[in-house]
Scaffold this motif. Structure first.
Motif, short mmCIF file in Angstrom:
data_model
loop_
_atom_site.label_atom_id
_atom_site.label_comp_id
_atom_site.label_asym_id
_atom_site.label_seq_id
_atom_site.Cartn_x
_atom_site.Cartn_y
_atom_site.Cartn_z
N THR A 77 0.85 -1.12 0.05
CA THR A 77 -0.13 0.20 -0.22
C THR A 77 0.64 2.07 -0.28
O THR A 77 0.71 2.04 -0.81
N LYS A 78 1.89 1.09 1.05
CA LYS A 78 2.75 2.54 1.20
C LYS A 78 3.56 2.48 0.04
O LYS A 78 3.18 3.43 -0.85
N LEU A 79 4.03 1.74 -0.75
CA LEU A 79 4.55 1.22 -1.89
C LEU A 79 3.42 2.53 -3.21
O LEU A 79 4.11 2.91 -4.30
N LEU A 80 2.46 1.54 -3.48
CA LEU A 80 0.95 2.36 -4.23
C LEU A 80 0.78 3.75 -4.37
O LEU A 80 1.17 4.41 -5.11
N TYR A 81 1.33 4.41 -3.42
CA TYR A 81 0.80 5.36 -2.76
C TYR A 81 2.39 6.37 -3.19
O TYR A 81 2.05 7.48 -4.00
#
Length: 67
Positions: A42-46
């Motif tokens: 999720t952090k990487l997607l953001y």
């Protein structure tokens, strides 16, 4: 509309393109794990979203004026 032999991709910031590609690679690697860390994904997607927006909006270019 005038045609040009150059595409819009040539005017993109190459560092941002490399970052987006690197983040994509990190996401794929994490998804391939036996137990993927969904919080990390999720952090990487953001992070990928924000960097991609810099490409789309022209952030950092001389003609970008946010105000």
């Amino acid at each position: 509309m005038s045609s040009s032999k150059y595409s819009n991709f040539m005017s993109m910031n190459s560092e941002v393109v490399k970052d987006v590609m690197d983040i994509t690679k990190q996401i794929k690697e994490e998804q391939e794990n036996i137990e993927p860390d969904t919080e990390k994904i999720t952090k990487l997607l953001y992070k990928q979203l924000v960097r991609g927006m810099e490409l789309n909006a022209g952030y950092g270019r001389y003609y970008y004026k946010p105000y």
